[in-house]
Design a protein around this motif. Structure first.
Motif, PDB file in Angstrom:
ATOM      1  N   LEU A  60       0.832  -1.203   0.000  1.00 53.26           N
ATOM      2  CA  LEU A  60       0.000   0.000   0.000  1.00 53.26           C
ATOM      3  C   LEU A  60       0.867   1.254   0.000  1.00 53.26           C
ATOM      4  CD1 LEU A  60      -2.661   1.586   0.283  1.00 53.26           C
ATOM      5  CD2 LEU A  60      -2.451   1.267   2.758  1.00 53.26           C
ATOM      6  N   VAL A  61       1.857   1.282   0.870  1.00 52.22           N
ATOM      7  CA  VAL A  61       2.735   2.459   0.953  1.00 52.22           C
ATOM      8  C   VAL A  61       3.468   2.660  -0.375  1.00 52.22           C
ATOM      9  CG1 VAL A  61       4.791   3.400   2.077  1.00 52.22           C
ATOM     10  CG2 VAL A  61       2.960   2.399   3.453  1.00 52.22           C
ATOM     11  N   LEU A  62       3.929   1.585  -0.986  1.00 52.42           N
ATOM     12  CA  LEU A  62       4.606   1.698  -2.283  1.00 52.42           C
ATOM     13  C   LEU A  62       3.647   2.232  -3.349  1.00 52.42           C
ATOM     14  CD1 LEU A  62       6.793  -1.534  -2.297  1.00 52.42           C
ATOM     15  CD2 LEU A  62       7.575   0.830  -2.060  1.00 52.42           C
ATOM     16  N   SER A  63       2.389   1.821  -3.284  1.00 57.01           N
ATOM     17  CA  SER A  63       1.393   2.351  -4.234  1.00 57.01           C
ATOM     18  C   SER A  63       1.190   3.842  -4.028  1.00 57.01           C
ATOM     19  CB  SER A  63       0.056   1.624  -4.060  1.00 57.01           C
ATOM     20  OG  SER A  63       0.173   0.283  -4.432  1.00 57.01           O
ATOM     21  N   LEU A  64       1.160   4.280  -2.772  1.00 58.19           N
ATOM     22  CA  LEU A  64       0.996   5.710  -2.482  1.00 58.19           C
ATOM     23  C   LEU A  64       2.216   6.506  -2.946  1.00 58.19           C
ATOM     24  CD1 LEU A  64      -0.657   5.505   1.060  1.00 58.19           C
ATOM     25  CD2 LEU A  64      -1.781   5.884  -1.149  1.00 58.19           C
ATOM     26  N   ILE A  65       3.408   5.938  -2.728  1.00 57.53           N
ATOM     27  CA  ILE A  65       4.636   6.594  -3.201  1.00 57.53           C
ATOM     28  C   ILE A  65       4.606   6.701  -4.724  1.00 57.53           C
ATOM     29  CG2 ILE A  65       7.147   6.317  -3.454  1.00 57.53           C
ATOM     30  CD1 ILE A  65       7.109   5.087  -0.608  1.00 57.53           C
ATOM     31  N   ASP A  66       4.147   5.644  -5.365  1.00 56.52           N
ATOM     32  CA  ASP A  66       4.039   5.627  -6.823  1.00 56.52           C
ATOM     33  C   ASP A  66       3.125   6.751  -7.305  1.00 56.52           C
ATOM     34  OD1 ASP A  66       4.517   4.543  -9.373  1.00 56.52           O
ATOM     35  OD2 ASP A  66       2.714   3.319  -9.267  1.00 56.52           O
ATOM     36  N   LEU A  67       1.976   6.916  -6.655  1.00 63.07           N
ATOM     37  CA  LEU A  67       1.060   7.995  -7.032  1.00 63.07           C
ATOM     38  C   LEU A  67       1.709   9.365  -6.823  1.00 63.07           C
ATOM     39  CD1 LEU A  67      -2.300   6.607  -5.585  1.00 63.07           C
ATOM     40  CD2 LEU A  67      -1.704   6.884  -7.995  1.00 63.07           C
ATOM     41  N   ALA A  68       2.457   9.514  -5.726  1.00 61.25           N
ATOM     42  CA  ALA A  68       3.136  10.795  -5.461  1.00 61.25           C
ATOM     43  C   ALA A  68       4.198  11.082  -6.521  1.00 61.25           C
ATOM     44  CB  ALA A  68       3.754  10.777  -4.065  1.00 61.25           C
ATOM     45  N   LEU A  69       4.950  10.060  -6.926  1.00 57.44           N
ATOM     46  CA  LEU A  69       5.967  10.256  -7.959  1.00 57.44           C
ATOM     47  C   LEU A  69       5.339  10.645  -9.296  1.00 57.44           C
ATOM     48  CD1 LEU A  69       8.428   7.307  -7.212  1.00 57.44           C
ATOM     49  CD2 LEU A  69       8.900   9.748  -6.973  1.00 57.44           C
ATOM     50  N   VAL A  70       4.252   9.985  -9.643  1.00 63.01           N
ATOM     51  CA  VAL A  70       3.558  10.327 -10.891  1.00 63.01           C
ATOM     52  C   VAL A  70       3.005  11.750 -10.810  1.00 63.01           C
ATOM     53  CG1 VAL A  70       1.608   9.751 -12.396  1.00 63.01           C
ATOM     54  CG2 VAL A  70       3.057   7.932 -11.490  1.00 63.01           C
ATOM     55  N   GLY A  71       2.489  12.132  -9.635  1.00 62.45           N
ATOM     56  CA  GLY A  71       2.002  13.499  -9.452  1.00 62.45           C
ATOM     57  C   GLY A  71       3.111  14.525  -9.624  1.00 62.45           C
ATOM     58  N   GLY A  72       4.277  14.251  -9.040  1.00 64.33           N
ATOM     59  CA  GLY A  72       5.417  15.150  -9.211  1.00 64.33           C
ATOM     60  C   GLY A  72       5.844  15.250 -10.664  1.00 64.33           C
ATOM     61  N   LEU A  73       5.807  14.125 -11.356  1.00 61.32           N
ATOM     62  CA  LEU A  73       6.136  14.114 -12.782  1.00 61.32           C
ATOM     63  C   LEU A  73       5.149  14.974 -13.567  1.00 61.32           C
ATOM     64  CD1 LEU A  73       7.739  12.970 -15.192  1.00 61.32           C
ATOM     65  CD2 LEU A  73       6.208  10.994 -15.138  1.00 61.32           C
ATOM     66  N   LEU A  74       3.868  14.866 -13.238  1.00 56.93           N
ATOM     67  CA  LEU A  74       2.856  15.688 -13.907  1.00 56.93           C
ATOM     68  C   LEU A  74       3.107  17.175 -13.688  1.00 56.93           C
ATOM     69  CD1 LEU A  74      -0.490  13.769 -13.313  1.00 56.93           C
ATOM     70  CD2 LEU A  74       0.425  14.514 -15.502  1.00 56.93           C
ATOM     71  N   VAL A  75       3.409  17.563 -12.448  1.00 59.58           N
ATOM     72  CA  VAL A  75       3.676  18.975 -12.151  1.00 59.58           C
ATOM     73  C   VAL A  75       4.876  19.470 -12.950  1.00 59.58           C
ATOM     74  CG1 VAL A  75       4.456  20.568 -10.343  1.00 59.58           C
ATOM     75  CG2 VAL A  75       2.581  18.989  -9.887  1.00 59.58           C
ATOM     76  N   MET A  76       5.930  18.663 -12.974  1.00 58.56           N
ATOM     77  CA  MET A  76       7.139  19.047 -13.693  1.00 58.56           C
ATOM     78  C   MET A  76       6.863  19.208 -15.187  1.00 58.56           C
ATOM     79  SD  MET A  76      10.849  17.169 -13.589  1.00 58.56           S
ATOM     80  CE  MET A  76      10.111  15.595 -13.827  1.00 58.56           C
ATOM     81  N   VAL A  77       6.120  18.286 -15.770  1.00 60.47           N
ATOM     82  CA  VAL A  77       5.817  18.350 -17.195  1.00 60.47           C
ATOM     83  C   VAL A  77       4.890  19.534 -17.492  1.00 60.47           C
ATOM     84  CG1 VAL A  77       4.617  17.155 -19.088  1.00 60.47           C
ATOM     85  CG2 VAL A  77       6.234  15.914 -17.651  1.00 60.47           C
ATOM     86  N   MET A  78       3.889  19.752 -16.616  1.00 59.08           N
ATOM     87  CA  MET A  78       2.962  20.862 -16.839  1.00 59.08           C
ATOM     88  C   MET A  78       3.690  22.206 -16.841  1.00 59.08           C
ATOM     89  SD  MET A  78      -0.507  20.000 -14.622  1.00 59.08           S
ATOM     90  CE  MET A  78       0.210  20.801 -13.238  1.00 59.08           C
ATOM     91  N   PHE A  79       4.414  22.480 -15.782  1.00 54.09           N
ATOM     92  CA  PHE A  79       5.041  23.794 -15.645  1.00 54.09           C
ATOM     93  C   PHE A  79       6.209  23.982 -16.606  1.00 54.09           C
ATOM     94  CE2 PHE A  79       3.451  24.055 -11.032  1.00 54.09           C
ATOM     95  CZ  PHE A  79       2.267  24.626 -11.446  1.00 54.09           C
ATOM     96  N   SER A  80       7.090  22.998 -16.671  1.00 54.06           N
ATOM     97  CA  SER A  80       8.248  23.130 -17.560  1.00 54.06           C
ATOM     98  C   SER A  80       7.813  23.141 -19.013  1.00 54.06           C
ATOM     99  CB  SER A  80       9.236  21.990 -17.325  1.00 54.06           C
ATOM    100  OG  SER A  80       9.746  22.052 -16.031  1.00 54.06           O
ATOM    101  N   GLY A  81       6.874  22.278 -19.360  1.00 56.97           N
ATOM    102  CA  GLY A  81       6.383  22.247 -20.732  1.00 56.97           C
ATOM    103  C   GLY A  81       5.727  23.560 -21.115  1.00 56.97           C
ATOM    104  N   TYR A  82       4.918  24.096 -20.227  1.00 57.95           N
ATOM    105  CA  TYR A  82       4.268  25.369 -20.498  1.00 57.95           C
ATOM    106  C   TYR A  82       5.310  26.463 -20.695  1.00 57.95           C
ATOM    107  CZ  TYR A  82       1.106  29.345 -20.121  1.00 57.95           C
ATOM    108  OH  TYR A  82       0.414  30.498 -20.380  1.00 57.95           O
TER     109      TYR A  82
END
Length: 164
Positions: A56-78
Motif C-alpha cells: 500500500l505504501v509503495l502504491s501511495l509513493i508511486d502515485l506521489a511520484l507520478v504526481g510530481g512528474l505531472l507537475v514538472m511536465v505541466m510547468f516546464s512544458g508550459y
C-alpha cells in the motif's frame, strides 16, 4: 506571406495550453485516488499483514511520484513551449521554474520513469510468491531497459551540451 505563416505557426503553440490544463485535471484525479486508497485501508490498518501495508505504501509513493512528474511536465512544458509563467512577487515560486529547458525536462522525465518503474518492481518483489518467474524476468528486463534508456539519454545530452 512568409511573415503571416511564421506568426501563425508561432501562435499555434497555444494549442498546448489546454493540454497542460488537462494534465492538472489528471493531477486532481491522482490526488483523489491517493486519498481513496488511504481512506479505504485506514480502517483495516491493524488487521493488515506487514507485506500488504508495504505494498500500500509503495502504491501511495508511486502515485506521489507520478504526481510530481505531472507537475514538472505541466510547468516546464508550459514555460518551454507556450509562455513564461508570470507569478506575482508575493507568491511562492518553485525554485526550478525557468531553469528547466526541454533537454533537462527530458532527462528529468526519464529519471522519474526509472523511479516509478523501481517502485513497481519493488512491489513485484514484495509480492514475488504470487508472480511467475517468467513475469518476474520480464519486469526486470523492462526496468533495466528504462534504466539504460535514461542513462543513454543523459549521456547523449551531456555530450551534446559539452560540444556546444
Amino acid at each position: 506571406m512568409e511573415r503571416f505563416v511564421e506568426n501563425l505557426m508561432y501562435g499555434t503553440r497555444w494549442i498546448l495550453a489546454p493540454i497542460y490544463i488537462g494534465l492538472s485535471l489528471a493531477l486532481l484525479m491522482l490526488g483523489l485516488k491517493f486519498f481513496q486508497e488511504v481512506f479505504h485501508y485506514l480502517p483495516m490498518i491493524f488487521s493488515m499483514k506487514e507485506a500488504d501495508l508495504v505494498l500500500l505504501v509503495l502504491s501511495l509513493i508511486d502515485l506521489a511520484l507520478v504526481g510530481g512528474l505531472l507537475v514538472m511536465v505541466m510547468f516546464s512544458g508550459y514555460e518551454n513551449f507556450v509562455s513564461q509563467l508570470d507569478i506575482d512577487d508575493g507568491k511562492e515560486k518553485l525554485s526550478w521554474l525557468g531553469k528547466v529547458d526541454s533537454g533537462t525536462l527530458k532527462n528529468k522525465v526519464a529519471a522519474s520513469i526509472v523511479a516509478i518503474s523501481s517502485i513497481h518492481l519493488l512491489k513485484v518483489f514484495v509480492n514475488a510468491e504470487n508472480v511467475s518467474p517468467t513475469h518476474l524476468k520480464w519486469y526486470v528486463i523492462i526496468h533495466l531497459t528504462f534504466v539504460l534508456s535514461a542513462f543513454a539519454m543523459g549521456y547523449l545530452d551531456k555530450i551534446t551540451r559539452h560540444n556546444h
